[in-house]
Design a protein around this motif. Structure first.
Motif, PDB file in Angstrom:
ATOM      1  N   ALA A  71      35.338  35.524  42.921  1.00  0.00           N
ATOM      2  CA  ALA A  71      34.827  36.890  42.785  1.00  0.00           C
ATOM      3  C   ALA A  71      33.714  37.161  43.793  1.00  0.00           C
ATOM      4  N   THR A  72      32.941  36.146  44.140  1.00  0.00           N
ATOM      5  CA  THR A  72      31.890  36.313  45.141  1.00  0.00           C
ATOM      6  C   THR A  72      32.488  36.427  46.537  1.00  0.00           C
ATOM      7  N   GLY A  73      33.549  35.699  46.788  1.00  0.00           N
ATOM      8  CA  GLY A  73      34.189  35.749  48.096  1.00  0.00           C
ATOM      9  C   GLY A  73      33.574  34.769  49.072  1.00  0.00           C
ATOM     10  N   ARG A  77      30.844  38.906  49.714  1.00  0.00           N
ATOM     11  CA  ARG A  77      31.137  40.337  49.626  1.00  0.00           C
ATOM     12  C   ARG A  77      32.372  40.611  48.783  1.00  0.00           C
ATOM     13  N   GLY A  78      32.644  39.754  47.844  1.00  0.00           N
ATOM     14  CA  GLY A  78      33.780  39.955  46.951  1.00  0.00           C
ATOM     15  C   GLY A  78      35.048  39.318  47.457  1.00  0.00           C
ATOM     16  N   GLY A  79      35.922  39.002  46.521  1.00  0.00           N
ATOM     17  CA  GLY A  79      37.195  38.385  46.871  1.00  0.00           C
ATOM     18  C   GLY A  79      38.343  39.368  46.726  1.00  0.00           C
ATOM     19  N   LYS A  80      39.530  38.924  47.077  1.00  0.00           N
ATOM     20  CA  LYS A  80      40.718  39.755  46.965  1.00  0.00           C
ATOM     21  C   LYS A  80      41.135  39.859  45.499  1.00  0.00           C
ATOM     22  N   ILE A  81      41.863  40.912  45.193  1.00  0.00           N
ATOM     23  CA  ILE A  81      42.280  41.148  43.814  1.00  0.00           C
ATOM     24  C   ILE A  81      43.188  40.031  43.326  1.00  0.00           C
ATOM     25  N   THR A  82      44.097  39.578  44.160  1.00  0.00           N
ATOM     26  CA  THR A  82      45.000  38.505  43.735  1.00  0.00           C
ATOM     27  C   THR A  82      44.238  37.217  43.442  1.00  0.00           C
ATOM     28  N   GLU A  83      43.187  36.970  44.209  1.00  0.00           N
ATOM     29  CA  GLU A  83      42.392  35.757  43.983  1.00  0.00           C
ATOM     30  C   GLU A  83      41.651  35.815  42.667  1.00  0.00           C
ATOM     31  N   GLY A 155      38.315  38.536  35.284  1.00  0.00           N
ATOM     32  CA  GLY A 155      38.487  38.325  36.719  1.00  0.00           C
ATOM     33  C   GLY A 155      38.398  39.626  37.504  1.00  0.00           C
ATOM     34  N   LEU A 156      39.042  40.676  37.001  1.00  0.00           N
ATOM     35  CA  LEU A 156      38.993  41.959  37.699  1.00  0.00           C
ATOM     36  C   LEU A 156      37.585  42.547  37.714  1.00  0.00           C
ATOM     37  N   GLY A 159      35.480  40.627  40.086  1.00  0.00           N
ATOM     38  CA  GLY A 159      35.829  40.970  41.460  1.00  0.00           C
ATOM     39  C   GLY A 159      35.228  42.285  41.898  1.00  0.00           C
ATOM     40  N   VAL A 160      35.230  43.266  40.985  1.00  0.00           N
ATOM     41  CA  VAL A 160      34.611  44.558  41.303  1.00  0.00           C
ATOM     42  C   VAL A 160      33.107  44.381  41.491  1.00  0.00           C
ATOM     43  N   VAL A 161      32.478  43.612  40.620  1.00  0.00           N
ATOM     44  CA  VAL A 161      31.043  43.358  40.749  1.00  0.00           C
ATOM     45  C   VAL A 161      30.749  42.630  42.064  1.00  0.00           C
ATOM     46  N   GLY A 162      31.616  41.689  42.441  1.00  0.00           N
ATOM     47  CA  GLY A 162      31.420  40.975  43.696  1.00  0.00           C
ATOM     48  C   GLY A 162      31.520  41.882  44.909  1.00  0.00           C
ATOM     49  N   ARG A 163      32.350  42.921  44.819  1.00  0.00           N
ATOM     50  CA  ARG A 163      32.481  43.844  45.948  1.00  0.00           C
ATOM     51  C   ARG A 163      31.365  44.871  45.980  1.00  0.00           C
TER      52      ARG A 163
END
Length: 166
Positions: A71-73, A77-83, A155-156, A159-163
């Motif tokens: 989620a952090t990437g 700056r965030g990861g991909k949605i599939t990840e 996870g979703l 991921g949004v928080v990471g972005r």
């Protein structure tokens, strides 16, 4: 390094584990069952100790490590949605396996401290028996559906928080 995505993943995964453990205790366990460290006694005679608290603590770590990193990437700056989706499902599976193995082991140790087992092989055989019983209890759609769907949502959201929050 702590990031907002790791914190959100850890807290949400702990809340999900608490909720799923509450479902296990209230809906799935047979009457008179024992779970955890045998402190709280439910009205039907079941004994539930720190089961929910220990599961939430384990989920805190699993959420931080398994979901938080994707989620952090790679650049923070965030990861991909599939990840993050697959990380959520992976975290649910890790949490489920960890919980079943540790609970059956604690149950075997508790019984062995009462002097029931005289040999290590007998104790290990009993551990596998407890493990099989726990797997049969957990392989229930009432438990698996909220756990897997909730982990995907965790996870979703992570991921949004990471972005959004770097």
């Amino acid at each position: 390094m702590p990031t907002p995505a790791k914190l959100v993943a850890a807290v949400l995964m702990a809340a999900l584990a608490w909720y799923v453990c509450e479902i296990i205790v209230r809906e799935v366990l047979p009457d008179g069952s024992r779970v955890g460290f045998f402190r709280e006694v439910l009205p039907d005679g079941s004994r539930v100790g720190f089961f929910r608290e220990i599961a939430a603590l384990g989920a805190l770590v699993v959420g931080w490590k398994v979901i938080g990193r994707p989620a952090t990437g790679p650049r923070g700056r965030g990861g991909k949605i599939t990840e993050v989706l697959t990380a959520g499902i992976g975290a649910a599976i890790v949490l489920l396996c960890l919980g079943v193995v540790l609970h059956s082991f604690v149950e075997m140790i508790t019984v062995s401290l009462s002097g029931k087992y005289t040999q290590v092989g007998i104790a290990m055989n009993a551990w596998l028996g407890f493990l099989w019983d726990d797997v049969q209890i957990v392989m229930n759609q009432v438990i698996l559906a909220p756990l897997l769907l909730g982990a995907v949502a965790v996870g979703l959201i992570s991921g949004v928080v990471g972005r959004v929050w770097h």
